[in-house]
Structure formats: structure tokens, C-alpha cells
Design an enzyme around this catalytic site. Structure first.
Site, short mmCIF file in Angstrom:
data_model
loop_
_atom_site.label_atom_id
_atom_site.label_comp_id
_atom_site.label_asym_id
_atom_site.label_seq_id
_atom_site.Cartn_x
_atom_site.Cartn_y
_atom_site.Cartn_z
N ARG A 55 0.44 -1.40 0.13
CA ARG A 55 -0.24 -0.12 -0.12
C ARG A 55 0.95 1.56 -0.24
O ARG A 55 0.15 2.55 -0.63
CB ARG A 55 -1.00 -0.39 1.13
CG ARG A 55 -2.32 0.64 0.98
CD ARG A 55 -3.42 1.09 2.20
NE ARG A 55 -3.18 -0.67 2.73
CZ ARG A 55 -2.68 0.13 4.07
NH1 ARG A 55 -2.37 1.04 4.53
NH2 ARG A 55 -2.40 -0.56 5.50
N TYR A 108 -17.27 12.85 -17.13
CA TYR A 108 -17.08 11.03 -16.89
C TYR A 108 -18.26 10.92 -16.09
O TYR A 108 -18.43 11.05 -14.34
CB TYR A 108 -15.91 10.45 -16.72
CG TYR A 108 -15.70 8.68 -16.25
CD1 TYR A 108 -15.72 8.41 -16.96
CD2 TYR A 108 -15.92 8.33 -14.77
CE1 TYR A 108 -16.33 7.23 -16.79
CE2 TYR A 108 -15.78 7.00 -14.75
CZ TYR A 108 -15.62 6.61 -16.04
OH TYR A 108 -16.66 4.47 -15.32
N ASP A 180 -9.06 16.22 -16.01
CA ASP A 180 -9.17 14.89 -16.48
C ASP A 180 -8.30 14.76 -17.59
O ASP A 180 -9.35 15.48 -18.45
CB ASP A 180 -10.53 14.38 -16.03
CG ASP A 180 -10.30 13.02 -16.37
OD1 ASP A 180 -9.87 12.54 -16.89
OD2 ASP A 180 -11.55 12.03 -15.69
N LYS A 205 -7.38 3.40 -19.91
CA LYS A 205 -7.37 3.63 -20.89
C LYS A 205 -6.62 3.56 -22.29
O LYS A 205 -5.79 2.67 -22.31
CB LYS A 205 -8.56 4.95 -21.02
CG LYS A 205 -9.60 5.01 -19.31
CD LYS A 205 -10.56 3.88 -20.34
CE LYS A 205 -12.30 4.29 -18.98
NZ LYS A 205 -12.39 5.33 -18.96
C1 LIG Z 1 -12.97 6.08 -17.63
C2 LIG Z 1 -13.23 7.29 -16.58
C3 LIG Z 1 -13.07 7.13 -15.96
C4 LIG Z 1 -12.55 6.46 -14.67
O1 LIG Z 1 -11.50 5.37 -14.89
P1 LIG Z 1 -11.66 3.93 -13.96
O2 LIG Z 1 -10.37 3.50 -14.42
O3 LIG Z 1 -12.63 3.31 -14.81
O4 LIG Z 1 -12.58 3.68 -12.88
C5 LIG Z 1 -11.90 8.92 -15.45
N1 LIG Z 1 -12.94 9.37 -16.52
C6 LIG Z 1 -12.44 9.64 -17.32
C7 LIG Z 1 -12.52 10.10 -18.51
C8 LIG Z 1 -12.68 8.04 -17.71
O5 LIG Z 1 -13.04 8.37 -19.80
#
Ligand SMILES: *Cc1c(COP(=O)(O)O)cnc(C)c1O
Length: 395
Positions: A55, A108, A180, A205
Site C-alpha cells: 500500500r 465522466y 482529467d 484507457k
Molecule cells: C474511464 C474514465 C474514468 C474512470 O476510470 P476507471 O479506470 O474506470 O476508474 C475517469 N475519467 C474518464 C474521462 C474516463 O473515461
């Protein structure tokens, strides 16, 4: 400083203390104590120490974080188990009860839930504004505003937030700014070059890029990442050794993948704009995007994300979207994005439970909309797939 293509392969190499060219997976929860007690005390307390307890840190996590910090040009970064772990931990390291956050209408869905349900239960006030309206951000500032949280391009409708404006506003008002950057990826956009303080990614992603892991990352100053790390110790969203290793492997090809994806998506978007079955195409790289000029100023590529709106009104548009979705053979109907394979979703049906009707409207979700994540397949096959799937769409 080396170029990002080189950093993707070599940055953070010192965290691999073995002779193996490819870093081993440290599949361990704990590490032998140093014989020197003083050194062990340091291991137990130092930020992200890679050899104490999982952790706290892990060598692969440190290596992946070093690469991503270098891509986003921040002093430090912390990798976590998911993008949502990154978002929630990063925000909880900044705000407390009584504070105020300004964010966008289009976000999101998980981040939206965090703002609307979680934070409101803990006494944090959140204002949502139209991200394309700079003045709305400024007008929403209160004496207790601690954070401006943006997402650009936004999920799902690809609106663009003016990074330079938000960066400057945050500096002027001494409010932390957080972006983000998942949709753009660091290949196409670097928010810190416009004065944004903190950059978040869902590494699930583009960064991972193969739809085989979940991960998140927070990039920022050393002092701030220390605070995020302290929060992560109690929230517990550490990234597993294996997912971290997969992330490291995926990162090596990030630049190549994203460049190919940019190129495929642009060709596909141009083709879509000439199809009778399609009413509207939203793609950052098309001049028809209402914020094309702004996107050109702050982005180096259009990303693989695009939205199409099928012809028809209301129910008919919804049916058309469902029909195309069912007929597609290469494009898979699956949530998520940013992988090597092309994916497609129908936001109006997928997010039915997360968003009420009014929210769908403000976040730009319409009945006939399909959100597409373009992969690295051959562009001719991608076009042919939509050509057959849309063959008998009626207005
Ligand atoms: C998928 C996504 C998230 C969340 O990510 P996870 O890995 O699924 O928790 C946050 N912001 C955006 C823009 C996303 O496409």
C-alpha cells in the site's frame, strides 16, 4: 530532457534493480526489513517507498509513475488501482467539509456521481457550469472555492474546456486546478503547459491501451503528491503489481498507438460527415467542431474519441442507434475506450440509471448518439463495418 517517445521506454529505469531488461513483477505484499533499523524506519515512513509494504509502494508502480510524471511534466505522480481511485483520492487530498468546488456539466459518469452524491454527503459544495463558457467558471467562484475540476475533451460529448483560461484563473484566485486528461492522453495534450496544477488519468484507457488492466494516476507537485499518497494509505486504492507491470508494458507503445488512432479517427470522422444516415459528427479534429480553433491551440491531435448522431427523431433515433450497434462486427459494443480495438457504446441506454432526463440533456446525451473509441485496425475495415451496419437506417 529527452522526447516523450524515449521517456516512454526508458524513464524510471533505476527502479528496476535487477539485470532483466524488462522489469520483473514484484508480486509481493511485503519486503524484508533492512538490517539497518534506521533505514527500515525510513522505508516505513517515506512517500511511496518501493520496498516496504504494497500500500506504500512497489518498484513497478514507481517506474510507471516516473514515466507518466515525465509525460505530463510534473514533479511527481502516484499510480492507483483505477481512474476513480485517482479522482476520489486526489480530490479528498484537497477539500474538506465546508469547501466549494467548481466543475463542469459534462463529466465522466463516475466523477459526476462522486460530485453529486458522495461529496454532498460530506459537506462539500459543488457548482456545475457550462465548460464552454469561461465567464461561468469565474462567476461561480466563492470565498471557499478550493478546486476547479475540469475534463477536456469531456466524456461523452467532446466539449473542450479552455485550459489556458482555467490555468490563469486558478493562479489569479489561488485556487487549485485539476484536469482529467484521459480522453486526450499526454500525446495529444498537456494541461500543465497551460498552468493547470494537477493532471488525472484513467490509465485503464490510452495509457494502458490494451483493455487488460484498470489503473489511475495523479500527477502534480511533490508536496501535493505526498498528500495524495497519505490519503491513499487510508483509502487503500493501491495499484496491484501485475496491473502495474501491464501498464508499464502498455506505456512503451503509447505514442505509436495514439498517433495511429488519431489518424484513423480523423479519416473515419470525415467519412461519417458525408453519410446520409448521420445527422451530426462530433470530432475535435473536424473544422465543424464548434471549438475547433480552441482545440487546435491546446491539442496536438484529435484523439480516437468521436460521437455520431444517427438520423431520426426521438424514438426512431434511439432505434436506429440500437440497430447499428447490433449490426457492427468489428466495433464491439463495450464500455471503456482507449484500447487497440475499436469500441462503440450507446450512451442514452448505457447511462440510463446514472443520469436523469435533465442531466442527460445538460451533459449532451441524445437518443441517437453513438460514442466511438477508434482503435488501430485498418481504416478501410473500420469504414466498411459502419457502411454495412448503416445500410438500411431510416430517417
Ligand atoms: C474511464 C474514465 C474514468 C474512470 O476510470 P476507471 O479506470 O474506470 O476508474 C475517469 N475519467 C474518464 C474521462 C474516463 O473515461
Amino acid at each position: 530532457m529527452s522526447q516523450l517517445e524515449t521517456d516512454l521506454i526508458h524513464k524510471g529505469r533505476a527502479f528496476n534493480e535487477s539485470k532483466a531488461v524488462v522489469s520483473p513483477i514484484y508480486q509481493t505484499s511485503t519486503y524484508y526489513a533492512d538490517d539497518d533499523l534506521q533505514a527500515y524506519i525510513i522505508a516505513a515512513t517515506e512517500t511511496k517507498h518501493p520496498n516496504f509494504y504494497h500500500r506504500h509502494g512497489n518498484p513497478t508502480n514507481s517506474q510507471a509513475a516516473a514515466i507518466i510524471a515525465s509525460l505530463e511534466d510534473t514533479e511527481d505522480a502516484l499510480v492507483l488501482a483505477t481512474g476513480m481511485a485517482a479522482i476520489s483520492t486526489a480530490i479528498l487530498a484537497l477539500v474538506k467539509s465546508g469547501d466549494h468546488i467548481i466543475t463542469q456539466n459534462s463529466l465522466y459518469s463516475g466523477a459526476m456521481l462522486f460530485f453529486k452524491e458522495f461529496l454532498s454527503d460530506y459537506g462539500v459544495e459543488v457548482s456545475h457550469v457550462d465548460q464552454t463558457d469561461n465567464a461561468a467558471f469565474e462567476a461561480a467562484i466563492k470565498p471557499n472555492t478550493k478546486l476547479i475540476y475540469i475534463e477536456t475533451p469531456s466524456n461523452p460529448n467532446l466539449d473542450v474546456t479552455d485550459l489556458a483560461f482555467i490555468g490563469a484563473l486558478g493562479k489569479k484566485q489561488q485556487i487549485t486546478t485539476m484536469a482529467d486528461n484521459t480522453f486526450a492522453s499526454p500525446i495529444n495534450q498537456n494541461p500543465t503547459s497551460f498552468g493547470i496544477d494537477v493532471v488525472i488519468h484513467s490509465a485503464t484507457k490510452y495509457l494502458g491501451g490494451h483493455s487488460d488492466l484498470t489503473a489511475g494516476v495523479v500527477c502534480g507537485s511533490k508536496a501535493y503528491i505526498h498528500q495524495v499518497w497519505r490519503r491513499s494509505l487510508v483509502l487503500g486504492g493501491s495499484l496491484s503489481p501485475f496491473d502495474s507491470w501491464l501498464l508499464l508494458r502498455g506505456l512503451k507503445t503509447l505514442a505509436m498507438r495514439v498517433k495511429q488512432i488519431n489518424s484513423n479517427a480523423l479519416v473515419l470522422a470525415k467519412w461519417f460527415s458525408q453519410q446520409a444516415a448521420i445527422k451530426h459528427v462530433a470530432y475535435i479534429g473536424l473544422e465543424s467542431h464548434p471549438q475547433y480553433a480552441l482545440a487546435q491551440q491546446q491539442m496536438r491531435g484529435g484523439t480516437g474519441m468521436l460521437c455520431i448522431e444517427l438520423v431520426g427523431e426521438g424514438e426512431q433515433a434511439y432505434k436506429n442507434a440500437q440497430q447499428v450497434l447490433n449490426k457492427l462486427e468489428i466495433f464491439a459494443n463495450a464500455a471503456s475506450l482507449g484500447g487497440v480495438e475499436s469500441l462503440v457504446v450507446h450512451p442514452a441506454s448505457m447511462w440510463g440509471s446514472h443520469h436523469d432526463q435533465a442531466q442527460k440533456k445538460t451533459s449532451g446525451i441524445t437518443p441517437g448518439m453513438l460514442r466511438i473509441s477508434v482503435g488501430i485496425e485498418h481504416i478501410d475495415d473500420l469504414i466498411a463495418d459502419f457502411e454495412q451496419a448503416m445500410a438500411d437506417v431510416k430517417a
